[in-house]
Design a protein around this motif. Structure first.
Motif, PDB file in Angstrom:
ATOM      1  N   CYS A   1       1.413  -1.273  -0.050  1.00 47.83           N
ATOM      2  CA  CYS A   1      -0.267   0.011   0.031  1.00 47.83           C
ATOM      3  C   CYS A   1       1.399   1.103  -0.267  1.00 47.83           C
ATOM      4  CB  CYS A   1      -1.212   0.326   1.415  1.00 47.83           C
ATOM      5  SG  CYS A   1      -2.228  -1.035   1.116  1.00 47.83           S
TER       6      CYS A   1
ATOM      7  N   HIS B   1       0.553   3.879   1.933  1.00 42.59           N
ATOM      8  CA  HIS B   1       0.457   4.165   3.047  1.00 42.59           C
ATOM      9  C   HIS B   1      -0.686   3.617   4.144  1.00 42.59           C
ATOM     10  CE1 HIS B   1      -3.947   6.058   2.073  1.00 42.59           C
ATOM     11  NE2 HIS B   1      -4.011   6.960   3.167  1.00 42.59           N
ATOM     12  N   LYS B   2      -0.763   3.617   5.278  1.00 41.32           N
ATOM     13  CA  LYS B   2      -1.932   3.194   5.648  1.00 41.32           C
ATOM     14  C   LYS B   2      -2.733   4.306   6.189  1.00 41.32           C
ATOM     15  CE  LYS B   2      -2.340  -0.482   8.159  1.00 41.32           C
ATOM     16  NZ  LYS B   2      -2.647  -1.886   7.671  1.00 41.32           N
ATOM     17  N   CYS B   3      -4.054   3.569   6.009  1.00 42.03           N
ATOM     18  CA  CYS B   3      -5.142   4.681   5.972  1.00 42.03           C
ATOM     19  C   CYS B   3      -5.327   4.009   7.820  1.00 42.03           C
ATOM     20  CB  CYS B   3      -6.209   3.686   5.769  1.00 42.03           C
ATOM     21  SG  CYS B   3      -5.959   3.727   3.885  1.00 42.03           S
TER      22      CYS B   3
ATOM     23  N   TYR C   1      -7.683   3.483   9.646  1.00 41.34           N
ATOM     24  CA  TYR C   1      -8.963   2.178  10.109  1.00 41.34           C
ATOM     25  C   TYR C   1      -8.713   1.273  10.543  1.00 41.34           C
ATOM     26  CZ  TYR C   1     -10.253   2.839   5.540  1.00 41.34           C
ATOM     27  OH  TYR C   1      -9.932   2.545   3.682  1.00 41.34           O
ATOM     28  N   CYS C   2      -7.390   0.906   8.155  1.00 40.06           N
ATOM     29  CA  CYS C   2      -7.758  -0.233   8.645  1.00 40.06           C
ATOM     30  C   CYS C   2      -6.494  -1.461   9.047  1.00 40.06           C
ATOM     31  CB  CYS C   2      -6.698  -0.556   7.088  1.00 40.06           C
ATOM     32  SG  CYS C   2      -5.899  -1.313   6.066  1.00 40.06           S
TER      33      CYS C   2
ATOM     34  N   GLY D   1      -4.128  -5.043   0.912  1.00 38.02           N
ATOM     35  CA  GLY D   1      -3.484  -4.022   0.031  1.00 38.02           C
ATOM     36  C   GLY D   1      -3.916  -3.557  -0.594  1.00 38.02           C
ATOM     37  N   THR D   2      -3.501  -3.357  -1.642  1.00 37.48           N
ATOM     38  CA  THR D   2      -3.525  -2.596  -2.624  1.00 37.48           C
ATOM     39  C   THR D   2      -3.023  -3.268  -4.231  1.00 37.48           C
ATOM     40  OG1 THR D   2      -3.802  -0.531  -2.236  1.00 37.48           O
ATOM     41  CG2 THR D   2      -3.565   0.045  -3.894  1.00 37.48           C
TER      42      THR D   2
ATOM     43  N   ASN E   1      -7.796   0.681  -6.311  1.00 44.62           N
ATOM     44  CA  ASN E   1      -7.763   2.089  -5.253  1.00 44.62           C
ATOM     45  C   ASN E   1      -7.636   3.367  -6.962  1.00 44.62           C
ATOM     46  OD1 ASN E   1      -8.606   1.007  -2.817  1.00 44.62           O
ATOM     47  ND2 ASN E   1      -6.113   1.211  -1.553  1.00 44.62           N
TER      48      ASN E   1
ATOM     49  N   ARG F   1      -8.016   8.405   2.986  1.00 46.15           N
ATOM     50  CA  ARG F   1      -7.398   8.031   1.655  1.00 46.15           C
ATOM     51  C   ARG F   1      -6.574   8.698   0.695  1.00 46.15           C
ATOM     52  NH1 ARG F   1      -9.087   2.765   1.639  1.00 46.15           N
ATOM     53  NH2 ARG F   1      -8.827   3.080  -0.772  1.00 46.15           N
TER      54      ARG F   1
END
Ligand code: SF4
Length: 377
Positions: free
Chosen positions: A13, A15-17, A19-20, A63-64, A97, A134
């Protein structure tokens, strides 16, 4: 041969959101090595299951996954075809995303074998997106859906409700925006405070306030009413689809079918056994290098758990097939709880249709309570 699904976890990813709690990392220099490790893991499990299972879905989750170059996704898909019996019309989904793809990359993913796109929109409101940390804004979200629609016919978007300060009007605007886009499937989840996330810490420190369960249930009820009155079929607690676009991969989970997962933190459920892989990329890579697998824990499903899981998954999705249930679990709870079931039907929480016992919209709103009543009478 058992019909089953394949899952591949892509942990990268940008970055780290807040809430994740999914496993993800923001360093991308291991992508090629990771793809090579996946191939080793696949080869190992193919020797165990390719003669007994055929696969009708492949799901790249994260992940993305759309941060992986299309050439690596194509290589993974080619390996899957080489090792497993994958049906010619298999559904092959890539989670993506907005902000990580453009028209050209989406086209490349299509050429690599992807035929369904799931887009993590979460909200069309810029304030919400900022709160969720996001990387995209609402304009980019809309652009990504429109670009995807020029290439794919099977498109899901994910949305989150019960965000701070989200009025009912604001949430309905989100849904209105969603149905006006060319999407065939909508997953609408309530914001969950996962342990260990930054958001959870902010709520505990009273820096962020989340509305209570009652308000959450009201937003959920609105979601069901809004989407079902606009041509979307409510086919699982959080999932809504236009005719012919149910997610085949998720149906494997909900119908208690087998699935094999590869990569960091991936889960598998095969022949009444469940296991999950190491979450950390380092541990995963080391373990695969050592013995071609990366299992962190494993359990055999007891007859009792198997019964409860089957009932829970069926009621949360397409409904409980009473004939199938009776064949599989004679003398079990549902059969012995006829009075309780009739009572829930009379109160319009459940209904029967074509041999299926199903939740009504009202029943979905208190789904967990109903399951507890039925399973632990
Ligand atoms: S992009 Fe998705 S998987 Fe990655 S950190 Fe954000 S919510 Fe988690």
């Amino acid at each position: 041969m058992k019909e089953s699904g394949l899952y591949i976890h892509i942990p990268f990813c940008d970055h780290k959101c807040v809430y994740c709690d999914f496993y993800s990392i923001t360093k991308f220099d291991e992508m090629d090595r990771y793809a090579a490790a996946l191939e080793i893991e696949m080869k190992h499990y193919a020797a165990l299951f390719s003669n007994s299972h055929y696969f009708t879905s492949v799901f790249f989750g994260g992940g993305t996954p759309s941060l992986m170059p299309p050439r690596l996704i194509e290589g993974i898909i080619n390996s899957l075809h080489k090792f497993f019996n994958i049906s010619a019309d298999a559904e092959i989904t890539l989670e993506t995303n907005p902000g990580t793809v453009n028209f050209e990359t989406l086209k490349s993913f299509k050429s690599s074998g992807i035929n369904r796109i799931s887009i993590g929109i979460q909200s069309f409101d810029d304030e919400d997106l900022k709160f969720l940390t996001r990387v995209h804004n609402s304009k980019e979200a809309i652009t990504t859906v429109r670009q995807a629609a020029e290439i794919f016919t099977n498109i899901n978007i994910d949305l989150i409700f019960n965000l701070p300060n989200q009025t009912k009007e604001k949430w309905l605007l989100n849904l209105e925006q969603a149905i006006n886009l060319p999407v065939s499937h909508i997953s609408a989840y309530s914001l969950i405070l996962e342990r260990g996330t930054i958001l959870n810490k902010l709520v505990k420190e009273k820096k962020v306030t989340i509305s209570d369960e009652d308000y959450d249930a009201q937003l959920y009820g609105l979601t069901i009413d809004f989407l079902t009155s606009r041509g979307f079929n409510h086919y699982e607690v959080s999932n809504f689809t236009k005719v012919g676009h149910e997610c085949r991969h998720n149906n494997h989970y909900w119908r208690y079918n087998n699935y094999l997962g590869f990569g960091t933190s991936a889960h598998s459920f095969m022949n009444n056994e469940r296991w999950n892989n190491f979450r950390s990329l380092r541990l995963y890579m080391e373990s695969v290098a050592e013995d071609s697998t990366a299992v962190a824990s494993r359990e055999s499903i007891s007859a009792e758990s198997s019964h409860d899981e089957y009932v829970m998954l069926a009621l949360r999705s397409k409904g409980l097939d009473l004939n199938e249930y009776e064949t599989m679990f004679a003398n079990k709870i549902i059969i012995n709880s006829a009075k309780l079931i009739e009572d829930l039907i009379a109160k319009k929480y459940l209904y029967k249709e074509k041999g299926l016992l199903k939740l009504t919209g009202k029943g979905y709103c208190i789904c967990d309570e109903i399951l507890v009543k039925i399973l632990f009478p």
